[in-house]
Motif scaffolding. Sequence first.
Motif, PDB file in Angstrom:
ATOM      1  N   HIS A 156      47.002  29.786  42.944  1.00  0.00           N
ATOM      2  CA  HIS A 156      47.824  30.893  43.421  1.00  0.00           C
ATOM      3  C   HIS A 156      48.825  31.360  42.363  1.00  0.00           C
ATOM      4  O   HIS A 156      49.050  32.566  42.194  1.00  0.00           O
ATOM      5  N   GLU A 157      49.401  30.434  41.643  1.00  0.00           N
ATOM      6  CA  GLU A 157      50.350  30.799  40.590  1.00  0.00           C
ATOM      7  C   GLU A 157      49.663  31.575  39.471  1.00  0.00           C
ATOM      8  O   GLU A 157      50.197  32.581  38.979  1.00  0.00           O
ATOM      9  N   ALA A 158      48.479  31.123  39.080  1.00  0.00           N
ATOM     10  CA  ALA A 158      47.757  31.781  37.987  1.00  0.00           C
ATOM     11  C   ALA A 158      47.287  33.176  38.386  1.00  0.00           C
ATOM     12  O   ALA A 158      47.391  34.128  37.603  1.00  0.00           O
ATOM     13  N   LEU A 159      46.750  33.316  39.618  1.00  0.00           N
ATOM     14  CA  LEU A 159      46.309  34.635  40.063  1.00  0.00           C
ATOM     15  C   LEU A 159      47.489  35.598  40.169  1.00  0.00           C
ATOM     16  O   LEU A 159      47.368  36.785  39.824  1.00  0.00           O
ATOM     17  N   ASN A 160      48.623  35.095  40.621  1.00  0.00           N
ATOM     18  CA  ASN A 160      49.803  35.943  40.743  1.00  0.00           C
ATOM     19  C   ASN A 160      50.252  36.452  39.372  1.00  0.00           C
ATOM     20  O   ASN A 160      50.494  37.654  39.190  1.00  0.00           O
ATOM     21  N   ASN A 166      48.387  41.995  34.456  1.00  0.00           N
ATOM     22  CA  ASN A 166      47.126  42.717  34.287  1.00  0.00           C
ATOM     23  C   ASN A 166      46.270  42.088  33.185  1.00  0.00           C
ATOM     24  O   ASN A 166      45.777  42.766  32.277  1.00  0.00           O
ATOM     25  N   LEU A 167      46.069  40.777  33.284  1.00  0.00           N
ATOM     26  CA  LEU A 167      45.397  40.031  32.224  1.00  0.00           C
ATOM     27  C   LEU A 167      43.870  40.135  32.303  1.00  0.00           C
ATOM     28  O   LEU A 167      43.302  40.278  33.388  1.00  0.00           O
ATOM     29  N   PRO A 168      43.192  40.022  31.159  1.00  0.00           N
ATOM     30  CA  PRO A 168      41.722  40.088  31.113  1.00  0.00           C
ATOM     31  C   PRO A 168      41.086  38.752  31.482  1.00  0.00           C
ATOM     32  O   PRO A 168      40.470  38.081  30.651  1.00  0.00           O
ATOM     33  N   TYR A 200      47.143  39.207  46.035  1.00  0.00           N
ATOM     34  CA  TYR A 200      47.675  39.437  44.694  1.00  0.00           C
ATOM     35  C   TYR A 200      47.323  40.822  44.157  1.00  0.00           C
ATOM     36  O   TYR A 200      47.528  41.108  42.974  1.00  0.00           O
ATOM     37  N   GLY A 201      46.777  41.667  45.014  1.00  0.00           N
ATOM     38  CA  GLY A 201      46.494  43.036  44.624  1.00  0.00           C
ATOM     39  C   GLY A 201      45.418  43.182  43.576  1.00  0.00           C
ATOM     40  O   GLY A 201      45.431  44.114  42.766  1.00  0.00           O
ATOM     41  N   ILE A 202      44.440  42.257  43.581  1.00  0.00           N
ATOM     42  CA  ILE A 202      43.342  42.331  42.612  1.00  0.00           C
ATOM     43  C   ILE A 202      42.006  42.391  43.351  1.00  0.00           C
ATOM     44  O   ILE A 202      41.936  42.153  44.555  1.00  0.00           O
ATOM     45  N   LYS A 203      40.973  42.690  42.627  1.00  0.00           N
ATOM     46  CA  LYS A 203      39.638  42.798  43.211  1.00  0.00           C
ATOM     47  C   LYS A 203      39.058  41.429  43.525  1.00  0.00           C
ATOM     48  O   LYS A 203      39.184  40.497  42.735  1.00  0.00           O
ATOM     49  N   GLY A 231      42.374  45.091  35.306  1.00  0.00           N
ATOM     50  CA  GLY A 231      42.984  43.907  35.878  1.00  0.00           C
ATOM     51  C   GLY A 231      42.043  42.743  36.121  1.00  0.00           C
ATOM     52  O   GLY A 231      40.826  42.890  36.016  1.00  0.00           O
ATOM     53  N   PRO A 232      42.606  41.589  36.453  1.00  0.00           N
ATOM     54  CA  PRO A 232      41.805  40.390  36.710  1.00  0.00           C
ATOM     55  C   PRO A 232      41.003  40.518  37.994  1.00  0.00           C
ATOM     56  O   PRO A 232      41.290  41.369  38.843  1.00  0.00           O
TER      57      PRO A 232
END
Length: 335
Positions: A156-160, A166-168, A200-203, A231-232
């Motif tokens: 959870h920390e890493a995805l956040n 906006n990491l690759p 986390y607002g990502i796909k 984004g990731p």
Amino acid sequence: MESKISKETMLELYRVMIRIRAFENEAIELAKANITRAAVHTYNGEEAIAVGVCAHLSNKDYITSTHRGHGHCIAKGADLRRMFAELMGRETGYCKGKGGSMHIADLATGNLGANGIVGGGIPMAMGAGLGQQVAHEPNLTVSFFGDGASNEGSFHEALNMASIWNLPVVFICENNKFGISTSTEKSMNIERISDRAKAYGIKGLTVDGNDLVDVYQTFAEIKEEVLAGKGPVLLEMDTYRMSGHYFGDSENYRNREDVEKWKDKDPIVRCEQRLVKVHGVSEEALKAIQKEEEKLVLAASEQAKLDPEPAVEDIMNDLYDPTFEEIEWKVFSKG
């Protein structure tokens, strides 16, 4: 999913899956003979994931792996002899025989390492992705982890953080239904792990991890999106391990009917069926590939058995990077 993969590419991907299966089967035999050091966790039944993903990665793209990492290592281009040597605790292994099965790393191919800590590789991948972004490198990082790791704080920390910056990074959860002996039905109150991406607002997507074509084509699209700066992404690969958590596991927590049902979904068998029906490959040609890869794997195993064990005087070496004091520290900047 309709295949857009050529016959030649399918055959090469099939070959790598066979190589992984042959490696794991030999690793089991070595464990039976008490030649390996520490536990051996095999990747049997999950080969399509590593192969379908890593086929799109170069040596400048990073991966982080898990305790069940042999498949990732091989799909990323690892040397079989050095892998076997590491399993056997020989000094010619990737970590000089000091890491064992769960700690194989190969920086030359972009493999930042397998990890014995559940979820340990996820924040490492986030950090690697940050490094790529800061350096403006046109590459990405892939983090492989299991369903159990998706319940860890590191996930959870890493995805956040990856979302914020906006990491690759592509986070790939290999959902094989069990965290050791605890089923996902008992460890989480959601149907799809990919749904956690919403927080986390990502796909987030769930893919048939036992379908090589689905994995290969889906990841190709995701890679393009991530490198375009969108984004990731969290990909859940739906799969099942064909063997126990580790060699020697009693598997008394699994329903045998479920095990047999999933054997019918074996990614290698499904790939063979597609090669025969869609691409007109003969069964004889497939058997020839199997024999070639098994011969290659057994030769690597036999060579590793002849390699020496680490010297006692080397026990205190490799504890830290000897060039650490030479590092030039710079102010962090994303510009």
